[in-house]
Design a protein around this motif. Structure first.
Motif, PDB file in Angstrom:
ATOM      1  N   UNK A   7       4.407  12.640  -3.767  1.00 44.36           N
ATOM      2  CA  UNK A   7       2.909  12.215  -3.601  1.00 44.36           C
ATOM      3  C   UNK A   7       2.520  11.116  -4.764  1.00 44.36           C
ATOM      4  N   UNK A   8       1.688  10.209  -4.498  1.00 44.73           N
ATOM      5  CA  UNK A   8       1.212   9.289  -5.736  1.00 44.73           C
ATOM      6  C   UNK A   8      -0.419   9.613  -5.824  1.00 44.73           C
TER       7      UNK A   8
ATOM      8  N   UNK B 130      -1.049   8.857  -1.818  1.00 42.69           N
ATOM      9  CA  UNK B 130      -0.237   8.569  -0.623  1.00 42.69           C
ATOM     10  C   UNK B 130       0.741  10.220  -0.565  1.00 42.69           C
ATOM     11  N   UNK B 131       1.234  10.454   0.482  1.00 43.78           N
ATOM     12  CA  UNK B 131       2.493  11.336   0.665  1.00 43.78           C
ATOM     13  C   UNK B 131       3.587  10.475   1.120  1.00 43.78           C
ATOM     14  N   UNK B 132       4.695  10.465   0.657  1.00 43.06           N
ATOM     15  CA  UNK B 132       5.731   9.529   1.064  1.00 43.06           C
ATOM     16  C   UNK B 132       7.025  10.186   1.233  1.00 43.06           C
ATOM     17  N   UNK B 133       7.975   9.728   2.147  1.00 49.85           N
ATOM     18  CA  UNK B 133       9.544   9.965   2.318  1.00 49.85           C
ATOM     19  C   UNK B 133      10.211   8.928   1.823  1.00 49.85           C
ATOM     20  N   UNK B 134      11.239   9.210   1.138  1.00 50.72           N
ATOM     21  CA  UNK B 134      12.437   8.480   0.557  1.00 50.72           C
ATOM     22  C   UNK B 134      13.799   8.717   0.991  1.00 50.72           C
TER      23      UNK B 134
ATOM     24  N   UNK C 222       0.583  -1.161  -0.095  1.00 50.52           N
ATOM     25  CA  UNK C 222       0.052   0.013   0.139  1.00 50.52           C
ATOM     26  C   UNK C 222       0.675   1.264   0.134  1.00 50.52           C
ATOM     27  N   UNK C 223       1.904   1.306  -0.518  1.00 50.64           N
ATOM     28  CA  UNK C 223       2.919   2.484  -0.548  1.00 50.64           C
ATOM     29  C   UNK C 223       2.548   3.333  -1.806  1.00 50.64           C
TER      30      UNK C 223
ATOM     31  N   UNK D 230       5.441   5.621   3.901  1.00 46.66           N
ATOM     32  CA  UNK D 230       4.176   6.307   3.666  1.00 46.66           C
ATOM     33  C   UNK D 230       3.856   7.187   4.884  1.00 46.66           C
ATOM     34  N   UNK D 231       3.937   8.428   4.629  1.00 49.81           N
ATOM     35  CA  UNK D 231       3.749   9.397   5.758  1.00 49.81           C
ATOM     36  C   UNK D 231       2.307   9.584   5.939  1.00 49.81           C
TER      37      UNK D 231
END
Length: 417
Positions: free
Chosen positions: A60-61, A71-75, A41-42, A84-85
């Motif tokens: 974001x996706x 989603x809003x994500x951090x990498x 679910x990322x 996934x934040x």
């Protein structure tokens, strides 16, 4: 040309990829996939540019996540660890927003962005997120006025901060349903419409603003995907300036002013300004695929004189090996311009239209160099269809692809030369 952010996902299924490429098609830069989406679910299909905050990448996706609406994500680019934040539409009726489209901005450690759907009326939101506490807050829900969404609806571009006021655009809504430029006071949360497009006959002032606004010495500059005083049925788009204090708007250039739209049509990506010149891309037009639905251009514009110069017309090489359909803006690094095209390059991919390229462009000589051709590896594990622009972090370029990767639902990648 309607908003690509929402339309694209309906057409990305059934992409037929090639298994190998000829030696002549090998990439000219080293590409590294930092993350392939599709794990727990990322998110899936990222289509906005990344931002760098203290060495971490944020983006974001458009879809995926726990509710399937983005989603809003951090990498971490060093460890390739993705987190996934926030998954959107986790509150009842998606009051927290859904389908984030615009790139994020960072203000004092807080991330701000827009969603193209969700909110109180389902017409999109402006939101903030604190990465340290993973707390999301809706600052404004669009179509919040009683009649006709005069406050705007469907924001898909990034925000711009000027002294504590956030400026942005919506693709529709406003007095004439042609979209608006809006301002939100971060202290009070009050929203104000600075300008409603399509205020002039036949939308000569522009229609459907899509790109990010930029601030140059107190004047805002942006683009509209349609409108303008040209030969297209609904107008082929404009570059405009706007005084945020008075609301006075001026069209600096209307695209498709030349026969067969050789000057470009349908600008989509954000502008950048370097040494008094505006640079951008059009998704169509140009000298090679003539007509308003052509192959796209990179252009320069003198905002003082309104003179537009086509720096490059895509699909100048056989089989569009140099790319076509640039869907986002450019980034400048060491005097060169860098960007991506959504299609072109490897011709064996997606009905022989190509899976896109990353390119560099010399604004002085107009020479274009393909840095990387996507889907150069078997099963497109290196990514396919870069839709967003690139960012430069210490001489490394970072970006995203809509498709490709291990599960064929998008990647985050880096490019080094």
């Amino acid at each position: 040309m309607k908003s690509l952010c929402i339309v694209l996902l309906a057409s990305i299924s059934g992409c037929a990829f090639v298994q190998s490429v000829l030696a002549a098609e090998l990439p000219k830069a080293k590409e590294k996939v930092l993350h392939s989406f599709g794990i727990g679910g990322d998110g899936l299909s990222p289509q906005t540019a990344l931002i760098n905050v203290n060495g971490m990448l944020y983006g974001t996706t458009l879809s995926g996540g726990s509710s399937g609406t983005g989603t809003l994500f951090e990498l971490d680019p060093k460890t390739r660890m993705e987190k996934v934040l926030y998954s959107f539409c986790t509150r009842q009726s998606c009051l927290d927003g859904a389908s984030p489209c615009g790139s994020l901005i960072n203000l004092n450690g807080i991330l701000y962005g827009t969603t193209s759907a969700g909110g109180e009326s389902g017409d999109g939101t402006v939101y903030s997120l604190d990465p340290s506490t993973v707390t999301e807050k809706v600052l404004y829900s669009f179509c919040n006025q009683s009649v006709g969404c005069t406050d705007g609806s469907f924001p898909i571009a990034s925000l711009l901060d000027i002294n504590g006021t956030l400026y942005g655009v919506t693709t529709s809504g406003g007095d004439n349903d042609g979209g608006v430029v809006f301002a939100i006071d971060l202290r009070t949360g009050a929203e104000k419409v600075v300008y409603s497009f399509c205020s002039q006959q036949k939308c000569a002032d522009g229609n459907e603003p899509t790109g990010n606004l930029i601030n140059v010495k107190g004047t805002l500059y942006g683009i509209t995907d349609q409108g303008g005083s040209t030969n297209c049925e609904y107008g082929c788009g404009t570059v405009f300036s706007l005084n945020p204090n008075t609301g006075a708007e001026k069209v600096l250039y209307s695209f498709c002013a030349q026969n067969n739209c050789t000057d470009g049509s349908f600008p989509y990506g954000a502008l950048i300004e370097k040494r008094g010149t505006l640079y951008g891309t059009t998704a169509a037009g140009g000298a090679n695929c003539v007509s308003e639905s052509g192959c796209g251009t990179a252009f320069a514009l003198n905002p003082g004189t309104g003179v537009e110069t086509v720096l490059y017309s895509f699909c100048s090489q056989p089989n569009c090996a140099d790319g076509w359909l640039p869907d986002d803006g450019l980034v400048e690094a060491k005097g060169n311009l860098y960007g991506t095209t959504h299609q072109g390059g490897n011709t064996g991919c997606y009905n022989n239209q190509g899976c896109g390229v990353a390119f560099s462009l010399d604004p002085n000589t107009h020479a274009e160099t393909v840095l990387y051709t996507f889907c150069s590896l078997e099963n497109c594990v290196d990514g396919a269809w870069p839709f967003a622009g690139l960012i430069d972090v210490k001489h490394t370029l970072y970006g995203t692809t809509l498709l490709g990767g291990t599960d064929d639902i998008g990647t985050v990648f880096s490019l080094t030369r």
